[in-house]
Design an enzyme around this catalytic site. Structure first.
Site, PDB file in Angstrom:
ATOM      1  N   ASP A 193       7.970  -2.282  14.353  1.00 22.40           N
ATOM      2  CA  ASP A 193       7.951  -3.466  13.493  1.00 22.40           C
ATOM      3  C   ASP A 193       9.371  -4.012  13.358  1.00 22.40           C
ATOM      4  O   ASP A 193       9.606  -5.210  13.484  1.00 22.40           O
ATOM      5  CB  ASP A 193       7.395  -3.119  12.102  1.00 22.40           C
ATOM      6  CG  ASP A 193       6.051  -2.396  12.146  1.00 22.40           C
ATOM      7  OD1 ASP A 193       5.876  -1.521  13.010  1.00 22.40           O
ATOM      8  OD2 ASP A 193       5.187  -2.687  11.304  1.00 22.40           O
ATOM      9  N   GLU A 235      -0.853  -8.480   8.346  1.00 23.02           N
ATOM     10  CA  GLU A 235      -0.718  -7.371   9.289  1.00 23.02           C
ATOM     11  C   GLU A 235      -1.598  -7.561  10.522  1.00 23.02           C
ATOM     12  O   GLU A 235      -1.183  -7.309  11.641  1.00 23.02           O
ATOM     13  CB  GLU A 235      -1.124  -6.066   8.595  1.00 23.02           C
ATOM     14  CG  GLU A 235      -1.174  -4.856   9.522  1.00 23.02           C
ATOM     15  CD  GLU A 235      -1.454  -3.565   8.771  1.00 23.02           C
ATOM     16  OE1 GLU A 235      -2.099  -3.624   7.700  1.00 23.02           O
ATOM     17  OE2 GLU A 235      -1.014  -2.511   9.248  1.00 23.02           O
ATOM     18  N   HIS A 273       3.056  -8.211   6.275  1.00 25.14           N
ATOM     19  CA  HIS A 273       3.578  -7.397   7.373  1.00 25.14           C
ATOM     20  C   HIS A 273       4.304  -8.371   8.291  1.00 25.14           C
ATOM     21  O   HIS A 273       3.711  -9.348   8.718  1.00 25.14           O
ATOM     22  CB  HIS A 273       2.386  -6.832   8.151  1.00 25.14           C
ATOM     23  CG  HIS A 273       2.279  -5.356   8.197  1.00 25.14           C
ATOM     24  ND1 HIS A 273       1.972  -4.596   7.104  1.00 25.14           N
ATOM     25  CD2 HIS A 273       2.411  -4.474   9.240  1.00 25.14           C
ATOM     26  CE1 HIS A 273       1.901  -3.315   7.475  1.00 25.14           C
ATOM     27  NE2 HIS A 273       2.181  -3.217   8.760  1.00 25.14           N
ATOM     28  N   ARG A 300       0.833  -1.204   0.000  1.00 28.59           N
ATOM     29  CA  ARG A 300       0.000   0.000   0.000  1.00 28.59           C
ATOM     30  C   ARG A 300       0.870   1.258   0.000  1.00 28.59           C
ATOM     31  O   ARG A 300       2.106   1.178  -0.017  1.00 28.59           O
ATOM     32  CB  ARG A 300      -0.938  -0.013   1.205  1.00 28.59           C
ATOM     33  CG  ARG A 300      -0.217   0.105   2.539  1.00 28.59           C
ATOM     34  CD  ARG A 300      -1.238   0.154   3.669  1.00 28.59           C
ATOM     35  NE  ARG A 300      -0.595   0.193   4.953  1.00 28.59           N
ATOM     36  CZ  ARG A 300      -0.908  -0.595   5.981  1.00 28.59           C
ATOM     37  NH1 ARG A 300      -1.846  -1.511   5.853  1.00 28.59           N
ATOM     38  NH2 ARG A 300      -0.275  -0.473   7.127  1.00 28.59           N
ATOM     39  N   ASP A 301       0.220   2.400   0.060  1.00 38.53           N
ATOM     40  CA  ASP A 301       0.980   3.649   0.036  1.00 38.53           C
ATOM     41  C   ASP A 301       1.555   3.930   1.426  1.00 38.53           C
ATOM     42  O   ASP A 301       1.185   4.877   2.099  1.00 38.53           O
ATOM     43  CB  ASP A 301       0.081   4.805  -0.430  1.00 38.53           C
ATOM     44  CG  ASP A 301      -1.154   4.955   0.450  1.00 38.53           C
ATOM     45  OD1 ASP A 301      -1.347   4.123   1.358  1.00 38.53           O
ATOM     46  OD2 ASP A 301      -1.916   5.915   0.224  1.00 38.53           O
ATOM     47  N   GLU A 302       2.468   3.038   1.839  1.00 38.23           N
ATOM     48  CA  GLU A 302       3.077   3.208   3.143  1.00 38.23           C
ATOM     49  C   GLU A 302       4.548   2.810   3.040  1.00 38.23           C
ATOM     50  O   GLU A 302       5.390   3.643   2.838  1.00 38.23           O
ATOM     51  CB  GLU A 302       2.323   2.393   4.195  1.00 38.23           C
ATOM     52  CG  GLU A 302       2.796   2.735   5.596  1.00 38.23           C
ATOM     53  CD  GLU A 302       1.691   2.686   6.632  1.00 38.23           C
ATOM     54  OE1 GLU A 302       0.543   2.415   6.295  1.00 38.23           O
ATOM     55  OE2 GLU A 302       2.003   2.949   7.815  1.00 38.23           O
ATOM     56  N   TRP A 344       8.128   1.847  19.899  1.00 38.49           N
ATOM     57  CA  TRP A 344       8.585   2.245  18.569  1.00 38.49           C
ATOM     58  C   TRP A 344       9.967   2.906  18.711  1.00 38.49           C
ATOM     59  O   TRP A 344      10.970   2.361  18.236  1.00 38.49           O
ATOM     60  CB  TRP A 344       7.567   3.208  17.933  1.00 38.49           C
ATOM     61  CG  TRP A 344       6.521   2.489  17.137  1.00 38.49           C
ATOM     62  CD1 TRP A 344       6.395   2.489  15.783  1.00 38.49           C
ATOM     63  CD2 TRP A 344       5.453   1.663  17.619  1.00 38.49           C
ATOM     64  NE1 TRP A 344       5.337   1.699  15.401  1.00 38.49           N
ATOM     65  CE2 TRP A 344       4.738   1.187  16.493  1.00 38.49           C
ATOM     66  CE3 TRP A 344       5.036   1.250  18.896  1.00 38.49           C
ATOM     67  CZ2 TRP A 344       3.638   0.336  16.607  1.00 38.49           C
ATOM     68  CZ3 TRP A 344       3.932   0.409  18.998  1.00 38.49           C
ATOM     69  CH2 TRP A 344       3.254  -0.033  17.879  1.00 38.49           C
TER      70      TRP A 344
HETATM   71  C1  BGC Z   1       2.000   0.443  10.080  1.00 40.68           C
HETATM   72  C2  BGC Z   1       2.503  -0.351  11.233  1.00 40.68           C
HETATM   73  C3  BGC Z   1       2.992   0.616  12.248  1.00 40.68           C
HETATM   74  C4  BGC Z   1       1.755   1.320  12.710  1.00 40.68           C
HETATM   75  C5  BGC Z   1       1.941   2.233  13.840  1.00 40.68           C
HETATM   76  C6  BGC Z   1       0.830   1.233  10.538  1.00 40.68           C
HETATM   77  O1  BGC Z   1       0.291   1.992   9.546  1.00 40.68           O
HETATM   78  O2  BGC Z   1       1.711  -0.335   8.997  1.00 40.68           O
HETATM   79  O3  BGC Z   1       3.153  -1.453  10.964  1.00 40.68           O
HETATM   80  O4  BGC Z   1       3.785   0.121  13.242  1.00 40.68           O
HETATM   81  O5  BGC Z   1       1.136   1.996  11.646  1.00 40.68           O
HETATM   82  O6  BGC Z   1       0.749   2.755  14.202  1.00 40.68           O
END
Ligand code: BGC
Length: 907
Positions: free
Chosen positions: A502, A759, A780, A493-495, A554
């Site tokens: 992660d 995910e 994911h 996706r657009d990410e 994180w």
């Molecule tokens: C990502 C995750 C990330 C999370 C944090 C998501 O959009 O895909 O893997 O850790 O946002 O909120």
């Protein structure tokens, strides 16, 4: 089902008669070109069939053109990495190192390897940045012919351009190297041939501060007479779409792709010819009309330029490139393996769905397709849309891609035998919808090409259960699809961002499967430069888009990643570099939380992200991570010899642990919130005093039981689940979770055809179909962090708590669940360790190989320790095996390196 055995295989160590060094590394890479340091570190692995063998001493000699540069002399230290100890190395120079290793009996074995240094001095760069001259030509290309854009944004993409420079060489060539990079993505050619096989260079780093240049050897591509060096240049992360940012055009780092390259030819007479990018290069557009990482590519074969990168080509119509200066202040030498195509997957099935073909690769990958086009007429347009799943009517499911078009177009030039393969895009997909294909499309026309950072494979796992093997395959593919230059969350996706939690959660699993040291070191470089002045770490690294920083679990990647790398590889340099970042990060949290409960400065605070049906208390999660970060910071200080700091952060960690217990743990040992992750975190991070420890285990198990042995963990808890249950004597429960295929479980996704880790547990369910489209990736890796337990717990390959670089191995296989056998192999920094166990008729057999120079504590599970034999003889008769414990359920012994074959009755 695709088996991991088909690709990405683990190469076996050489089979040798005596102690032998192999896999020689300089800067942790095999024969690297263009290293960025004048004091590299050397390392090697060892193999030997002899029990108890070890490297008694080594000697390392460095040469340049046959002339000695440095001789370490015979040394007996046992460090994994040996730093170059001579005078600083010279820029742009080839070296050879000879290694001698002496075994315990005094026998010497030799090996050698080469490497080359990069450009050390700024003044050696003659190259200038060049770009399309936007002053004399419209700034952007007109919109490209791409239909149904998800947004109108792509109209502002700059078309890829072709650059070339022709030159004459009049003298014989001894050696030729190109040093190159781009603001954007580039692919080099020389004399009509592609240079190297790297993809998506220069890779993604925080371009504001760090931009990698690559070094290629082109000696064999050049000739006396006319030569051409050339490049295709696209946008990539530099100015293309990154993440979900919907500004009119992404432009995260700049607006215009630019190229920088320097060819250095050494002639046999000692002279040099340097061809560097400047306004003498010419450029133009060509068949590649549009290229974007998220959106896809458009290629019009009618616009092909012929032999445009070969000598003799008429480039009179090409325009001079614009010279935009020579700022090389951000350049660093590439230090890790590039992205490469690592596997070709033949299409499994082609079906028709209405007007379209649907091609199934049988495996969700990150990469692209190579399409053979037969019998098309000039102007025929073929469209390829990519997706991970199909809708129930057989059509392509793309809702989860959000604004990523993931669509490629090919316009035929007519004629036979055309091939299309994009070069500057990556899709996360298993299915391709193809329309406009002339004639009948067959499986032979489509090949899936898997792309990812080419981290050397380091591990292998297999067992008797097909479901578990599929899970492992899904985990491996999750890693492959998401280690694309940086550790990303997802490839579709657009990410596709470097989400820090992660990465840290998956790292231990990742490290069992591939050698990820330089990959993460590079990423840590981006993490360090992104740290805010106050000390916070952004949620995504390289830092773009999110604007958030300092989120519990994180941002703690700042301490967890370097410490884990150090523990795994034993390289102190990682800690040295990370230390200021680690310390500042912990101070940042401490300053805002005087009572040591991390409530303030929690930024995004995602909690136990994507947990199921429960809510782990966020303060519990944050404070546990605060303690973890303080602990690792103290540990790093200890390794670095910073005793005061070690003491200070060690005490801080203890005080946080005490505050945790005071604040969150009640008299019955219940942790606030009473969730699985709420127990797993303090148990895994050692925050509980003994009396609470057993209670916490009890509550954890009670929660699982009460839910019918079902998990509720999200990203933060899931990695800890099986290891902690196993550690506290509940491995049967861990196995039940492993084999479970009810919702939510890993098995549920596998039962529904998953070939990668999803995910979310509810990515697709029988009741509701697809999960929330706003966030529903099918690739994911986070929930795949159970992989660590498969290697460490099931195959039983682990190291002692205070061991570094797997020097003190703990071999503790855990037969259980439906497994009748399991085997694992892992390349530690010193060599290969492997295990294979089998339960047959109540008898247990274990084969173990321990690498030279290490020792292992082996746990042989048995109800009858007296029955344990090695190579069919009682342990007492075997030299070198020392029985440490003969307990209720296991016999524990210590062994030196070598191969062993244990058997026991009554497992
Ligand atoms: C990502 C995750 C990330 C999370 C944090 C998501 O959009 O895909 O893997 O850790 O946002 O909120």
């Amino acid at each position: 089902m695709t088996s991991e055995a088909t690709g990405w295989p683990l190469t076996d160590p050489p089979s040798v008669p005596a102690l032998t060094p192999y896999d020689l590394r300089c800067e942790h890479r095999v024969e690297p070109l263009g290293i960025g340091t004048d004091r590299p570190r050397f390392s090697w692995r060892l193999a030997s069939p002899v029990r108890g063998d070890r490297q008694d001493a080594f000697r390392l000699r460095l040469e340049r053109d046959g002339v000695k540069v440095w001789d370490s002399g015979w040394r007996t230290d046992q460090r994994t990495y040996v730093d170059h100890g001579g005078a600083p190395l010279t820029s742009q120079t080839d070296y050879m190192w000879r290694l001698e290793v002496r075994d315990a009996a005094g026998k010497v074995c030799e090996a050698s390897a080469t490497f080359a240094t990069g450009i050390f001095h700024p003044e050696e760069w003659q190259a200038r940045w060049i770009e399309h001259d936007y002053e004399t030509d419209p700034y952007f290309e007109p919109p490209v012919d791409r239909d149904e854009p998800r947004t109108v944004r792509q109209a502002t993409i700059a078309a890829p351009r072709y650059y070339r420079r022709s030159f004459d060489l009049t003298k014989p060539i001894r050696r030729a190297r190109v040093y190159a990079t781009a603001h954007g993505l580039y692919q080099l050619q020389a004399n009509g041939r592609r240079v190297g096989n790297d993809e998506l260079t220069p890779g993604w780093t925080d371009y504001r501060y760090r931009l990698a240049y690559q070094t290629y050897d082109v000696t064999d591509l050049l000739q006396e007479g006319e030569n051409v060096v050339a490049a295709v240049l696209g946008e990539g992360w530099w100015s293309g779409y990154v993440g979900w940012d919907t500004r009119s055009h992404a432009h995260h780092y700049g607006k215009k792709p630019q190229l920088l390259a320097q060819l250095v030819v050494d002639h046999t007479d000692g002279s040099q010819t340097v061809i560097a990018t400047d306004s003498s290069w010419v450029e133009r557009t060509g068949p590649l009309r549009f290229a974007d990482l998220l959106m896809g590519e458009s290629y019009d074969a009618r616009l092909e330029l012929g032999d445009w990168s070969s000598p003799g080509y008429d480039a009179a119509a090409w325009a001079p490139a614009g010279d935009v200066g020579a700022d090389i202040s951000t350049l660093i030498a590439a230090s890790t393996e590039p992205v490469r195509v690592t596997e070709d997957l033949p299409a499994l099935e082609v079906t028709r769905n209405g007007d379209h073909y649907i091609v199934d690769l049988g495996q969700n990958i990150a990469g692209r397709v190579r399409l053979r086009v037969r019998g098309a007429a000039a102007g025929d347009r073929i469209r390829l849309r990519h997706g991970e799943m199909l809708e129930s009517d057989g059509s392509l499911y793309t809702a989860n891609l959000r604004t990523a078009d993931a669509t490629d177009y090919y316009v035929s030039a007519g004629g036979e035998g055309e091939f299309f393969e994009p070069i500057f895009t990556v899709h996360g997909f298993r299915y391709v919808e193809i329309d406009g294909y002339p004639g009948e499309l067959t499986t032979a026309d489509v090949t899936g090409r898997a792309l990812h950072s080419d981290t050397p494979v380091a591990g292998r796992f297999e067992c008797s259960d097909a479901g578990v093997n599929q899970l492992l395959s899904n985990i491996r593919w999750g890693q492959r699809g998401n280690f694309v230059s940086v550790p990303t969350d997802c490839p579709q996706r657009d990410e596709r961002l470097g989400w820090t939690a992660d990465a840290q959660i998956f790292l231990p699993t990742a490290a069992y499967q591939a050698d990820v040291l330089t990959f993460f070191e590079n990423w840590m470089g981006d993490l360090a430069v992104a740290q805010t002045d106050e000390g916070a770490i952004p949620d995504v690294i390289p830092h773009v888009i999110t604007g958030r920083h300092g989120t519990p679990a994180w941002a703690d990647a700042a301490t967890i990643v370097p410490w884990t790398l150090y523990r795994t590889y034993g390289d102190e340099r990682v800690l040295k570099q990370a230390w200021p970042t680690m310390r500042r990060w912990v101070d940042y949290v401490r300053q805002a939380n005087p009572d040591l409960i991390w409530r303030n400065r929690t930024s995004g605070h995602y909690g136990d992200w994507l947990q199921v049906g429960v809510r782990t208390d966020r303060d519990v999660l944050a404070t546990a991570y605060f303690a973890r970060s303080a602990e690792f910071t103290a540990a790093a200080a200890r390794v670095l010899g910073l005793d005061d700091e070690a003491k200070r952060y060690g005490e801080l960690r203890d005080r946080i642990a005490a505050a945790f217990v005071r604040e969150f743990v009640d008299a019955e040992g219940k942790v606030r919130g009473d969730t699985q992750t709420g127990y797993l975190l303090p148990l895994a991070f050692g925050l509980l005093p003994e009396e609470h420890e057993q209670a916490a285990v009890k509550h954890l198990v009670a929660d699982l039981e009460q839910r019918g042995r079902s998990l509720t963990t999200g990203f933060a808890g899931v990695a800890l689940l099986c290891p902690i249950l196993t550690k506290y004597g509940h491995s049967e429960l861990a196995y039940e979770l492993l084999h479970d295929d009810r919702y939510p479980s890993w098995g549920y996704s596998i039962r529904h055809g998953a070939t990668t880790i999803w995910e979310r547990w509810d990515g697709w369910t029988e009741e509701s179909g697809f999960g929330p489209v706003a966030m529903n990736s099918f690739n994911h890796y986070s929930l795949g962090s159970v992989g660590e337990w498969l290697y460490g717990g099931v195959a039983g390959i682990d190291q002692a708590v205070d061991s570094v670089a797997f020097r003190q191995l703990v071999i503790r296989p855990r037969p259980g669940g439906r497994l009748t056998w399991a085997e694992g192999a892992y390349d530690t920094p010193t060599g290969r360790v492997s295990t294979r166990w089998e339960v047959n008729d109540g008898k247990f057999a274990l084969e173990v190989v321990i690498p030279p120079g290490t020792t292992a504590t082996v746990h042989v599970p048995t109800s009858d320790p007296e029955s344990v034999q090695e190579s069919k003889r009682p342990l007492a008769e075997q030299d070198g095996i020392e029985v440490l414990e003969s307990a209720d359920r296991a016999l524990v012994c210590r062994v030196p390196s070598g191969s062993y074959s244990f058997t026991a009755a009554g497992v």
